[in-house]
Design a protein around this motif. Structure first.
Motif, mmCIF file in Angstrom:
data_model
loop_
_atom_site.group_PDB
_atom_site.id
_atom_site.type_symbol
_atom_site.label_atom_id
_atom_site.label_comp_id
_atom_site.label_asym_id
_atom_site.label_seq_id
_atom_site.Cartn_x
_atom_site.Cartn_y
_atom_site.Cartn_z
ATOM 1 N N ALA A 1 -14.981 -11.190 0.605
ATOM 2 C CA ALA A 1 -15.114 -9.918 1.318
ATOM 3 C C ALA A 1 -14.206 -9.895 2.538
ATOM 4 C CB ALA A 1 -16.569 -9.696 1.717
ATOM 5 N N GLU A 2 -14.057 -11.042 3.206
ATOM 6 C CA GLU A 2 -13.201 -11.117 4.379
ATOM 7 C C GLU A 2 -11.743 -10.858 4.016
ATOM 8 O OE1 GLU A 2 -11.689 -11.701 8.235
ATOM 9 O OE2 GLU A 2 -13.685 -11.167 7.464
ATOM 10 N N THR A 3 -11.293 -11.434 2.894
ATOM 11 C CA THR A 3 -9.919 -11.207 2.444
ATOM 12 C C THR A 3 -9.696 -9.740 2.113
ATOM 13 O OG1 THR A 3 -9.716 -13.460 1.586
ATOM 14 C CG2 THR A 3 -8.192 -11.816 0.713
ATOM 15 N N LYS A 4 -10.671 -9.122 1.442
ATOM 16 C CA LYS A 4 -10.561 -7.695 1.110
ATOM 17 C C LYS A 4 -10.427 -6.870 2.383
ATOM 18 C CE LYS A 4 -13.077 -7.724 -3.298
ATOM 19 N NZ LYS A 4 -14.220 -7.209 -4.063
ATOM 20 N N ARG A 5 -11.227 -7.225 3.401
ATOM 21 C CA ARG A 5 -11.167 -6.477 4.656
ATOM 22 C C ARG A 5 -9.799 -6.615 5.299
ATOM 23 N NH1 ARG A 5 -11.147 -7.416 9.780
ATOM 24 N NH2 ARG A 5 -11.357 -9.676 9.488
ATOM 25 N N ARG A 6 -9.265 -7.831 5.368
ATOM 26 C CA ARG A 6 -7.971 -8.075 5.988
ATOM 27 C C ARG A 6 -6.844 -7.357 5.242
ATOM 28 N NH1 ARG A 6 -6.573 -13.759 5.684
ATOM 29 N NH2 ARG A 6 -4.827 -13.192 7.063
ATOM 30 N N VAL A 7 -6.913 -7.384 3.899
ATOM 31 C CA VAL A 7 -5.882 -6.730 3.089
ATOM 32 C C VAL A 7 -5.884 -5.224 3.331
ATOM 33 C CG1 VAL A 7 -5.242 -6.127 0.726
ATOM 34 C CG2 VAL A 7 -5.748 -8.514 1.316
ATOM 35 N N LYS A 8 -7.055 -4.634 3.346
ATOM 36 C CA LYS A 8 -7.138 -3.182 3.507
ATOM 37 C C LYS A 8 -6.711 -2.757 4.912
ATOM 38 C CE LYS A 8 -10.500 -2.581 -0.175
ATOM 39 N NZ LYS A 8 -11.858 -2.189 -0.590
ATOM 40 N N GLU A 9 -7.031 -3.573 5.896
ATOM 41 C CA GLU A 9 -6.579 -3.269 7.257
ATOM 42 C C GLU A 9 -5.059 -3.359 7.353
ATOM 43 O OE1 GLU A 9 -8.601 -5.874 9.899
ATOM 44 O OE2 GLU A 9 -10.482 -4.713 9.888
ATOM 45 N N ALA A 10 -4.483 -4.378 6.695
ATOM 46 C CA ALA A 10 -3.025 -4.532 6.710
ATOM 47 C C ALA A 10 -2.349 -3.384 5.964
ATOM 48 C CB ALA A 10 -2.642 -5.868 6.080
ATOM 49 N N ALA A 11 -2.974 -2.929 4.879
ATOM 50 C CA ALA A 11 -2.410 -1.817 4.112
ATOM 51 C C ALA A 11 -2.328 -0.562 4.965
ATOM 52 C CB ALA A 11 -3.264 -1.564 2.868
ATOM 53 N N VAL A 12 -3.382 -0.315 5.740
ATOM 54 C CA VAL A 12 -3.387 0.853 6.633
ATOM 55 C C VAL A 12 -2.326 0.688 7.724
ATOM 56 C CG1 VAL A 12 -4.742 2.135 8.339
ATOM 57 C CG2 VAL A 12 -5.810 1.393 6.192
ATOM 58 N N LYS A 13 -2.246 -0.504 8.285
ATOM 59 C CA LYS A 13 -1.292 -0.783 9.357
ATOM 60 C C LYS A 13 0.153 -0.590 8.894
ATOM 61 C CE LYS A 13 0.422 -4.650 12.143
ATOM 62 N NZ LYS A 13 0.254 -6.096 12.439
ATOM 63 N N LEU A 14 0.457 -1.045 7.686
ATOM 64 C CA LEU A 14 1.825 -0.966 7.169
ATOM 65 C C LEU A 14 2.157 0.381 6.541
ATOM 66 C CD1 LEU A 14 2.069 -4.526 5.548
ATOM 67 C CD2 LEU A 14 3.092 -3.764 7.711
ATOM 68 N N GLY A 15 1.129 1.225 6.358
ATOM 69 C CA GLY A 15 1.370 2.546 5.781
ATOM 70 C C GLY A 15 1.430 2.563 4.273
ATOM 71 N N TRP A 16 0.735 1.620 3.644
ATOM 72 C CA TRP A 16 0.726 1.567 2.177
ATOM 73 C C TRP A 16 -0.202 2.623 1.609
ATOM 74 C CZ3 TRP A 16 -3.171 0.949 -1.361
ATOM 75 C CH2 TRP A 16 -2.788 0.668 -2.674
ATOM 76 N N THR A 17 0.238 3.333 0.562
ATOM 77 C CA THR A 17 -0.610 4.275 -0.177
ATOM 78 C C THR A 17 -0.348 4.090 -1.659
ATOM 79 O OG1 THR A 17 1.077 5.994 -0.012
ATOM 80 C CG2 THR A 17 -0.693 6.039 1.641
ATOM 81 N N PRO A 18 -1.363 4.337 -2.515
ATOM 82 C CA PRO A 18 -1.179 4.124 -3.955
ATOM 83 C C PRO A 18 -0.342 5.212 -4.595
ATOM 84 C CG PRO A 18 -3.364 4.986 -3.541
ATOM 85 C CD PRO A 18 -2.751 4.725 -2.189
ATOM 86 N N VAL A 19 0.366 4.865 -5.630
ATOM 87 C CA VAL A 19 1.101 5.822 -6.457
ATOM 88 C C VAL A 19 0.257 6.120 -7.681
ATOM 89 C CG1 VAL A 19 3.157 6.197 -7.861
ATOM 90 C CG2 VAL A 19 3.333 5.021 -5.667
ATOM 91 N N TYR A 20 -0.020 7.388 -7.936
ATOM 92 C CA TYR A 20 -0.909 7.745 -9.044
ATOM 93 C C TYR A 20 -0.399 7.231 -10.379
ATOM 94 C CZ TYR A 20 -3.110 10.377 -12.730
ATOM 95 O OH TYR A 20 -3.761 10.725 -13.876
ATOM 96 N N ALA A 21 0.868 7.459 -10.677
ATOM 97 C CA ALA A 21 1.392 7.058 -11.985
ATOM 98 C C ALA A 21 1.299 5.557 -12.180
ATOM 99 C CB ALA A 21 2.845 7.517 -12.126
ATOM 100 N N ALA A 22 1.627 4.808 -11.123
ATOM 101 C CA ALA A 22 1.545 3.354 -11.226
ATOM 102 C C ALA A 22 0.108 2.903 -11.365
ATOM 103 C CB ALA A 22 2.169 2.724 -9.980
ATOM 104 N N GLN A 23 -0.785 3.581 -10.643
ATOM 105 C CA GLN A 23 -2.192 3.237 -10.739
ATOM 106 C C GLN A 23 -2.702 3.445 -12.155
ATOM 107 O OE1 GLN A 23 -4.601 5.460 -8.045
ATOM 108 N NE2 GLN A 23 -6.515 4.662 -8.839
#
Length: 368
Positions: free
Chosen positions: A45-67
């Motif tokens: 759970a800690e890794t998931k939290r860190r990853v999601k925080e980093a994703a927000v910080k770096l400006g990552w968003t999912p691509v629908y087609a790739a998803q």
């Protein structure tokens, strides 16, 4: 490994942020980042939290087609009601229903694929096509018919679905329905309390489950209360047909003193025809004298409510249902099905409220 959900380049042409960028930022593997982003087991759970925080910080968003490529989900719900061309443009209830569906689907990342059909056969062909191409995750059904083949077809195709209406007699799909029988009783109680004993019901399609329920409730009430006469006609939702049938009945020796219409479109068209007939002297009552407009009008009730009922003259009494709330609840039920939750076969909700307006008054002495 699910490395599909990456951000697309921005409109300014900047380099997209990838899962590798997040992995480098945190000093962990790209696999761990993918598992965390997709909420898969295998990381803490800690890794998931860190990853999601980093994703927000770096400006990552999912691509629908790739998803979609990296998942069995399409994040799309199908809606393919069979309607006439006129019905598609006139039905305010359906527009509000779809808006309600969106309010439940959008926060969960789902889109609605709207594909209106001209016939039941076309609708079923659409479901076969969607199933073969894995185009949708689920389907919303409306307008259950007698011996309806659609629930069984969707079950055989493996397409999850819910029904707005029903219930499905074979329990192939769960449903949420509005208590139309009780609503018909409420309408008739109101008209009966005003002294109306000759009442007509201009329905839509005799094959529709809710129309059959309303007709059955109407007949039961008439028998129980010993009404003088009733008229039941099916219009196939054709406004001109409704207006023509209304005028024919009003020209009979003992015309109905009250009319109930399936939709506000049928009611408004018939009101317009009556107004014209009374003001031009085509309809007369009593000793050959014109009853006049609006005093000569029978009572009018619509099973659908909209701004049309409020704007008409006289304003039309109507059974009001919150179509948007209904759509939202139906969509939430489908989301539960897609999540694998256990849901009951059928629930009745949202008993409509009768909004009394100018069009229901005591019958004229000359017509009673």
């Amino acid at each position: 490994m699910g490395f599909a959900r990456e951000a697309s380049p921005s409109s300014t042409g900047t380099q997209r942020v990838s899962l590798k960028d997040i992995a480098d930022e945190l000093g962990i593997s790209q696999t761990a980042v993918s598992f965390a982003i997709n909420d898969r087991p295998g990381v803490s759970a800690e890794t998931k939290r860190r990853v999601k925080e980093a994703a927000v910080k770096l400006g990552w968003t999912p691509v629908y087609a790739a998803q979609a490529l990296g998942s069995s989900k399409t994040m799309t719900i199908g809606f393919a009601p069979a309607r006439s061309a006129q019905g598609l443009t006139d039905e305010t209830f359906m527009l509000h229903f779809m808006a309600g569906v969106h309010t439940s689907l959008s926060p969960k990342g789902y889109g609605l694929l709207y594909r209106p059909c001209r016939s039941l056969n076309e609708e079923m062909s659409v479901y076969r096509d969607w199933a073969s191409r894995k185009r949708v995750d689920g389907v919303i059904l409306v307008d259950l018919r007698a011996d309806d083949p659609r629930p069984k077809l969707l079950k055989e195709l493996g397409v999850r679905a819910v029904l707005a209406g029903g219930p499905d007699p074979n329990n192939y799909v769960p449903s949420l329905s509005i208590d139309d029988s009780r609503t018909m009783g409420t309408v008739l109680e109101h008209l009966s309390s005003l002294g109306h004993r000759r009442i007509a019901y201009l329905s839509g399609d005799s094959n529709l489950d809710y129309s059959q329920g309303r007709v059955s409730a109407f007949r039961s009430f008439a028998k129980r209360r010993k009404l003088e006469s009733i008229n039941i006609e099916f219009t196939n939702f054709d406004a001109e047909q409704a207006a023509m049938l209304t005028l024919e009945m009003l020209r009979s020796p003992k015309p109905p003193t009250a009319f109930i219409y399936e939709t506000e479109i049928l009611a408004a068209a018939s009101l317009h025809a009556m107004a014209e007939a009374y003001t031009t002297g085509q309809l007369k009552t009593g000793e050959g004298q014109s009853a006049g407009y609006p005093n000569g009008l029978p009572a009018i009730v619509s099973f659908e409510d909209s701004f049309i009922c409020e704007a008409a003259y006289p304003s039309i009494t109507a059974a009001h249902r919150d179509a948007s709330e209904y759509g939202a609840k139906v969509a939430k039920l489908l989301l539960k099905v897609l999540a694998g939750e256990q849901v009951s076969g059928n629930r009745r909700i949202l008993t409509p409220k009768l909004v009394i307006r100018d069009s229901t008054a005591k019958p004229m002495d000359t017509m009673a």
